[in-house]
Write an enzyme that holds these catalytic residues in place. Sequence first.
Site, short mmCIF file in Angstrom:
data_model
loop_
_atom_site.label_atom_id
_atom_site.label_comp_id
_atom_site.label_asym_id
_atom_site.label_seq_id
_atom_site.Cartn_x
_atom_site.Cartn_y
_atom_site.Cartn_z
NE ARG A 1 3.23 3.03 23.82
CZ ARG A 1 2.06 3.27 23.56
NH1 ARG A 1 0.98 3.16 24.38
NH2 ARG A 1 1.64 3.54 22.25
NE ARG B 1 -11.85 7.49 34.20
CZ ARG B 1 -11.34 6.24 33.26
NH1 ARG B 1 -11.22 5.15 33.93
NH2 ARG B 1 -11.60 6.58 32.09
CE1 TYR C 1 -1.72 10.03 17.96
CE2 TYR C 1 -3.82 10.48 19.19
CZ TYR C 1 -2.70 9.80 18.80
OH TYR C 1 -2.75 8.27 19.10
NE ARG D 1 -10.33 18.94 26.97
CZ ARG D 1 -10.05 19.76 25.89
NH1 ARG D 1 -8.89 19.00 25.61
NH2 ARG D 1 -10.51 20.49 25.18
CG ASP E 1 -7.94 8.78 19.78
OD1 ASP E 1 -6.77 8.65 19.83
OD2 ASP E 1 -8.47 9.43 20.49
CD GLU F 1 5.26 3.45 21.63
OE1 GLU F 1 4.87 4.67 22.01
OE2 GLU F 1 4.77 2.50 21.47
NE ARG G 1 9.74 13.94 20.76
CZ ARG G 1 11.00 13.72 21.00
NH1 ARG G 1 12.02 14.29 20.34
NH2 ARG G 1 11.45 12.92 21.68
#
Length: 366
Positions: free
Chosen positions: A279, A175, A347, A171, A349, A299, A248
């Site tokens: 980043r 947009r 993982y 996914r 959120d 990072e 990782r």
Amino acid sequence: MKKYDYLIVGSGLFGSVFAERATSKGKRCLIIEKRKHLGGNIYTEKIEGITVHKYGAHIFHTSDERVWEYINHFAEFNNFINSPVANYKGEIYNMPFNMNTFAKMFGVALPSEAKSIIDEQRKEITKTPENLEEQAISLVGREIYSKLIKGYTEKQWGRSCTELPPFIIKRLPVRYTYDNNYFNDKYQGIPIGGYSQIIEKMIRNCDVLSETDFFDDRNKYLSMADKCVYTGPIDAYFDYSLGALEYRSLRFETEILDTDNYQGVAVMNFNEREVPYTRIIEHKHFEFGTQEKTCITREYPQKWAMGLEPYYPVNDDKNNSLYEDYFKLAEKEKNVIFGGRLAQYKYYDMDKCIASSLAFSEKELG
């Protein structure tokens, strides 16, 4: 009689939410934390008056009204909207992929024009995608893939996109509107003053042992409580008896700069393969800071090995199968409950982790 009702191994969100719910019902809890500080990866600290996210950017977002209401008991949230940018060889593109991105990349202004270009490029893939590269091109075309996906992804996972499974990128948000808001969730923001205060309030009625490794004397700690809520790596709990799960890892380099504004945005991704970090985070922008100095964190993704912090589970078929074998062992453990991203090899959120802990707490505590 044992001294505690619950031993909680790990002071991250899952364990801390459970601790708060348990102590609110009069339960006695002992928290064991391996690190010097509490809060797991959402730990924040003050540097030069700036709230610094020690383990990478943590931007709270959710559409779960119950979770939003719950977390707001512990801190006031600002109205920060995550609008990162991607830097590809000095070219700046908006994220996620939207009309601002397409206008810059293709020189178009209308959604129909952008869609026509992307649809034409997608035709390159004529079969079911067999790797991440084919999957990405089938979704957004060759040009966006080459500039904004390929290098970043290969750095993140340490492998070529042609060697990565397609499911990693099933996914991709695309947009056809001029909208730079990364998340679609109803609620979004940063706790004013950082996340550490939230954890401190959640566990204020618990006994805490920091800089304490559960595995140094597992039997002693387990004997102190009626039940254990374990949030560490599930394979470590079973002494890696079936083999080690893969992750990782990340390495962070934090630097104070004598300027009030370094990059003009909280999160800037570096998408070319040749730049070693993925980043740079400029922390002051999370709280719209006006301090004279700034604090940035680079990072760097890195290969995980024993002793390094496991950040991202490698949820491929091999590792998921191994986790299922460990899960079967976990189900046989008496009076030990496994929860959180490491114990569930998943993982999470932040909002999903809180929701999971709240659901478990209700089931366990009534």
